[in-house]
Design an enzyme around this catalytic site. Structure first.
Site, PDB file in Angstrom:
ATOM      1  N   LYS A  13       0.834  -1.208   0.000  1.00  0.00           N
ATOM      2  CA  LYS A  13       0.000   0.000   0.000  1.00  0.00           C
ATOM      3  C   LYS A  13       0.871   1.260   0.000  1.00  0.00           C
ATOM      4  O   LYS A  13       0.664   2.169  -0.798  1.00  0.00           O
ATOM      5  CB  LYS A  13      -0.939   0.000   1.228  1.00  0.00           C
ATOM      6  CG  LYS A  13      -1.814  -1.245   1.332  1.00  0.00           C
ATOM      7  CD  LYS A  13      -2.719  -1.211   2.542  1.00  0.00           C
ATOM      8  CE  LYS A  13      -2.016  -1.254   3.873  1.00  0.00           C
ATOM      9  NZ  LYS A  13      -1.305  -2.518   4.165  1.00  0.00           N
ATOM     10  N   ARG A  88     -10.012  -0.179   8.778  1.00  0.00           N
ATOM     11  CA  ARG A  88      -9.398  -1.462   9.113  1.00  0.00           C
ATOM     12  C   ARG A  88     -10.362  -2.408   9.816  1.00  0.00           C
ATOM     13  O   ARG A  88      -9.970  -3.500  10.191  1.00  0.00           O
ATOM     14  CB  ARG A  88      -8.227  -1.189  10.036  1.00  0.00           C
ATOM     15  CG  ARG A  88      -6.908  -1.645   9.446  1.00  0.00           C
ATOM     16  CD  ARG A  88      -5.842  -1.206  10.410  1.00  0.00           C
ATOM     17  NE  ARG A  88      -4.624  -1.889  10.213  1.00  0.00           N
ATOM     18  CZ  ARG A  88      -3.583  -1.372   9.556  1.00  0.00           C
ATOM     19  NH1 ARG A  88      -3.660  -0.201   8.987  1.00  0.00           N
ATOM     20  NH2 ARG A  88      -2.471  -2.055   9.465  1.00  0.00           N
ATOM     21  N   ARG A 127      11.888  -5.411   4.942  1.00  0.00           N
ATOM     22  CA  ARG A 127      11.648  -3.966   4.747  1.00  0.00           C
ATOM     23  C   ARG A 127      12.627  -3.131   5.575  1.00  0.00           C
ATOM     24  O   ARG A 127      12.906  -3.438   6.723  1.00  0.00           O
ATOM     25  CB  ARG A 127      10.220  -3.611   5.164  1.00  0.00           C
ATOM     26  CG  ARG A 127       9.987  -2.104   5.144  1.00  0.00           C
ATOM     27  CD  ARG A 127       8.554  -1.710   5.181  1.00  0.00           C
ATOM     28  NE  ARG A 127       7.835  -2.243   6.325  1.00  0.00           N
ATOM     29  CZ  ARG A 127       6.525  -2.137   6.464  1.00  0.00           C
ATOM     30  NH1 ARG A 127       5.809  -1.537   5.548  1.00  0.00           N
ATOM     31  NH2 ARG A 127       5.932  -2.642   7.518  1.00  0.00           N
ATOM     32  N   ARG A 160      11.377  -1.451  11.177  1.00  0.00           N
ATOM     33  CA  ARG A 160      10.278  -1.006  12.028  1.00  0.00           C
ATOM     34  C   ARG A 160      10.074  -1.977  13.201  1.00  0.00           C
ATOM     35  O   ARG A 160      10.197  -3.194  13.006  1.00  0.00           O
ATOM     36  CB  ARG A 160       8.992  -0.979  11.182  1.00  0.00           C
ATOM     37  CG  ARG A 160       8.332   0.377  11.145  1.00  0.00           C
ATOM     38  CD  ARG A 160       7.282   0.451  10.074  1.00  0.00           C
ATOM     39  NE  ARG A 160       6.074  -0.286  10.374  1.00  0.00           N
ATOM     40  CZ  ARG A 160       4.974  -0.274   9.611  1.00  0.00           C
ATOM     41  NH1 ARG A 160       4.973   0.466   8.513  1.00  0.00           N
ATOM     42  NH2 ARG A 160       3.918  -0.963   9.918  1.00  0.00           N
ATOM     43  N   ARG A 171      -0.067  -9.344  13.368  1.00  0.00           N
ATOM     44  CA  ARG A 171      -0.687  -8.369  12.447  1.00  0.00           C
ATOM     45  C   ARG A 171      -1.486  -9.111  11.375  1.00  0.00           C
ATOM     46  O   ARG A 171      -2.566  -8.685  10.979  1.00  0.00           O
ATOM     47  CB  ARG A 171       0.395  -7.486  11.802  1.00  0.00           C
ATOM     48  CG  ARG A 171       0.939  -6.441  12.765  1.00  0.00           C
ATOM     49  CD  ARG A 171       2.260  -5.882  12.285  1.00  0.00           C
ATOM     50  NE  ARG A 171       2.139  -5.078  11.078  1.00  0.00           N
ATOM     51  CZ  ARG A 171       3.178  -4.741  10.315  1.00  0.00           C
ATOM     52  NH1 ARG A 171       4.390  -5.137  10.637  1.00  0.00           N
ATOM     53  NH2 ARG A 171       2.988  -4.002   9.246  1.00  0.00           N
TER      54      ARG A 171
HETATM   55  P1  AP5 Z   1       4.853  -1.583   1.890  1.00  0.00           P
HETATM   56  O1  AP5 Z   1       4.473  -0.823   0.684  1.00  0.00           O
HETATM   57  O2  AP5 Z   1       5.576  -0.846   2.973  1.00  0.00           O
HETATM   58  O3  AP5 Z   1       3.584  -2.359   2.478  1.00  0.00           O
HETATM   59  P2  AP5 Z   1       2.285  -1.804   3.207  1.00  0.00           P
HETATM   60  O4  AP5 Z   1       1.114  -2.501   2.614  1.00  0.00           O
HETATM   61  O5  AP5 Z   1       2.258  -0.314   3.215  1.00  0.00           O
HETATM   62  O6  AP5 Z   1       2.563  -2.423   4.637  1.00  0.00           O
HETATM   63  P3  AP5 Z   1       2.517  -1.781   6.092  1.00  0.00           P
HETATM   64  O7  AP5 Z   1       3.280  -2.739   6.961  1.00  0.00           O
HETATM   65  O8  AP5 Z   1       2.996  -0.371   6.136  1.00  0.00           O
HETATM   66  O9  AP5 Z   1       1.012  -1.832   6.355  1.00  0.00           O
HETATM   67  P4  AP5 Z   1       0.272  -2.021   7.656  1.00  0.00           P
HETATM   68  O10 AP5 Z   1      -1.089  -1.836   7.179  1.00  0.00           O
HETATM   69  O11 AP5 Z   1       0.498  -3.232   8.467  1.00  0.00           O
HETATM   70  O12 AP5 Z   1       0.974  -0.933   8.587  1.00  0.00           O
HETATM   71  P5  AP5 Z   1       0.473   0.500   9.069  1.00  0.00           P
HETATM   72  O13 AP5 Z   1       1.659   1.370   9.114  1.00  0.00           O
HETATM   73  O14 AP5 Z   1      -0.730   0.928   8.291  1.00  0.00           O
HETATM   74  O15 AP5 Z   1       5.734  -2.847   1.417  1.00  0.00           O
HETATM   75  C1  AP5 Z   1       6.307  -3.732   2.356  1.00  0.00           C
HETATM   76  C2  AP5 Z   1       7.694  -4.187   1.840  1.00  0.00           C
HETATM   77  O16 AP5 Z   1       7.528  -4.946   0.646  1.00  0.00           O
HETATM   78  C3  AP5 Z   1       8.641  -3.023   1.474  1.00  0.00           C
HETATM   79  O17 AP5 Z   1       9.931  -3.387   1.838  1.00  0.00           O
HETATM   80  C4  AP5 Z   1       8.519  -2.902  -0.077  1.00  0.00           C
HETATM   81  O18 AP5 Z   1       9.717  -2.468  -0.664  1.00  0.00           O
HETATM   82  C5  AP5 Z   1       8.199  -4.348  -0.477  1.00  0.00           C
HETATM   83  N1  AP5 Z   1       7.284  -4.455  -1.617  1.00  0.00           N
HETATM   84  C6  AP5 Z   1       6.171  -3.689  -1.855  1.00  0.00           C
HETATM   85  N2  AP5 Z   1       5.547  -4.099  -2.984  1.00  0.00           N
HETATM   86  C7  AP5 Z   1       6.272  -5.157  -3.457  1.00  0.00           C
HETATM   87  C8  AP5 Z   1       6.152  -6.022  -4.599  1.00  0.00           C
HETATM   88  N3  AP5 Z   1       5.133  -5.881  -5.478  1.00  0.00           N
HETATM   89  N4  AP5 Z   1       7.079  -7.003  -4.765  1.00  0.00           N
HETATM   90  C9  AP5 Z   1       8.107  -7.149  -3.888  1.00  0.00           C
HETATM   91  N5  AP5 Z   1       8.288  -6.360  -2.790  1.00  0.00           N
HETATM   92  C10 AP5 Z   1       7.379  -5.378  -2.583  1.00  0.00           C
HETATM   93  O19 AP5 Z   1      -0.049   0.181  10.538  1.00  0.00           O
HETATM   94  C11 AP5 Z   1       0.839  -0.130  11.593  1.00  0.00           C
HETATM   95  C12 AP5 Z   1       0.037  -0.283  12.891  1.00  0.00           C
HETATM   96  O20 AP5 Z   1      -0.636   0.948  13.203  1.00  0.00           O
HETATM   97  C13 AP5 Z   1      -1.082  -1.328  12.853  1.00  0.00           C
HETATM   98  O21 AP5 Z   1      -0.606  -2.640  13.123  1.00  0.00           O
HETATM   99  C14 AP5 Z   1      -2.001  -0.807  13.953  1.00  0.00           C
HETATM  100  O22 AP5 Z   1      -1.511  -1.121  15.240  1.00  0.00           O
HETATM  101  C15 AP5 Z   1      -1.919   0.709  13.762  1.00  0.00           C
HETATM  102  N6  AP5 Z   1      -2.946   1.225  12.829  1.00  0.00           N
HETATM  103  C16 AP5 Z   1      -2.747   1.815  11.620  1.00  0.00           C
HETATM  104  N7  AP5 Z   1      -3.920   2.128  11.036  1.00  0.00           N
HETATM  105  C17 AP5 Z   1      -4.886   1.732  11.895  1.00  0.00           C
HETATM  106  C18 AP5 Z   1      -6.312   1.761  11.863  1.00  0.00           C
HETATM  107  N8  AP5 Z   1      -6.978   2.266  10.801  1.00  0.00           N
HETATM  108  N9  AP5 Z   1      -6.981   1.263  12.920  1.00  0.00           N
HETATM  109  C19 AP5 Z   1      -6.337   0.756  14.000  1.00  0.00           C
HETATM  110  N10 AP5 Z   1      -4.997   0.685  14.107  1.00  0.00           N
HETATM  111  C20 AP5 Z   1      -4.275   1.174  13.062  1.00  0.00           C
END
Ligand code: AP5
Length: 219
Positions: A13, A88, A127, A160, A171
């Site tokens: 994402k 979410r 990552r 991270r 997660r």
């Molecule tokens: P990346 O693009 O970083 O993946 P992402 O989908 O953004 O993953 P996140 O881990 O950031 O998402 P998340 O939803 O768990 O975390 P968030 O910060 O929102 O890609 C990942 C890796 O893969 C990178 O190294 C990239 O280079 C590689 N990659 C990407 N595409 C690729 C491809 N096609 N092929 C190969 N490699 C690839 O949330 C963190 C925490 O915050 C949650 O756990 C929760 O505690 C809290 N939180 C956030 N939002 C909420 C909410 N709405 N409600 C409640 N709690 C929340």
């Protein structure tokens, strides 16, 4: 354009949002980034969120809903935005629907990236992020030119806290038990586009541009 980038942790994402910001000229709203910024600054929200995030669980809805209501009311969101990491669960999806209705706006698209769990674990464990500018890398799939150093600003790369193996497992569990239901919610809305997120980064980007009708990506 009001857009949701949806998918499990590590689906890509954040990576794809960077291309969409340039293409659509609207801001990305990453709830994870906003929460991490609060943790860094030591705010009350950050204090409440830190332990929950480290366990890989969801931060309480009232915090997230208020955060989104405030953020989309800001001037830079007048022409649209890309939601990354929100909604979410069904409660958040319902809140967003009522917020949009109140503001007489609609969602233009929900892009869901589908990737299997094994690949997600490999992506998250590899990552690396820049401590200075936040740019994201992967040790194998998107490596920096010089190991441990950001290509854009030379900053130090780090892992991270919630990308540790045990937290990643939780997660994914939370995603399957609470977040995936949101997909069904949007399936009924007619704006859902499901994309195979396991392809290479550039192929996923092309596919997203295609379904949004924004033309071919520049090389
Ligand atoms: P990346 O693009 O970083 O993946 P992402 O989908 O953004 O993953 P996140 O881990 O950031 O998402 P998340 O939803 O768990 O975390 P968030 O910060 O929102 O890609 C990942 C890796 O893969 C990178 O190294 C990239 O280079 C590689 N990659 C990407 N595409 C690729 C491809 N096609 N092929 C190969 N490699 C690839 O949330 C963190 C925490 O915050 C949650 O756990 C929760 O505690 C809290 N939180 C956030 N939002 C909420 C909410 N709405 N409600 C409640 N709690 C929340």
């Amino acid at each position: 354009m009001n857009l949701i980038l949806f998918g499990p942790p590590g689906a890509g994402k954040g990576t794809q949002a960077q291309y969409l910001i340039d293409r659509l000229k609207v801001p990305q709203i990453s709830t994870g980034d906003i929460l991490r910024e609060n943790v860094k600054k030591g705010t009350e929200t950050g204090r409440r969120a830190k332990q929950v995030m480290d366990r890989g669980e969801l931060v309480p809805d009232e915090i997230l809903n208020q955060m989104i209501e405030n953020r989309i009311a800001e001037a830079d969101c007048a022409g649209g935005y890309i939601l990354d990491g929100y909604p979410r669960n069904l409660n958040q999806a319902g809140f967003l629907a009522s917020l949009l209705k109140k503001r007489k706006k609609a969602l233009d698209a929900v892009i869901s990236l589908k990737v299997d769990d094994e690949e997600l674990v490999s992506r998250l464990s590899g990552r690396r992020l820049c401590r200075t500018c936040g740019k994201s890398y992967h040790v194998k799939f998107q490596p920096p030119s010089s190991a441990g150093k950001c290509d854009s600003c030379g900053g130090e790369l780090y892992t991270r806290d919630d990308d540790r193996e045990e937290t990643v497992k939780n997660r994914l569990k939370v995603y399957h038990s609470q977040t995936s239901a949101v997909l069904e919610f949007y399936r009924k809305s007619g704006v859902l586009h499901e994309i195979d997120g396991s392809q290479e980064i550039d192929s996923v980007r092309e596919k997203i541009f295609q379904v949004l009708g924004t033309g071919k990506a520049e090389k």
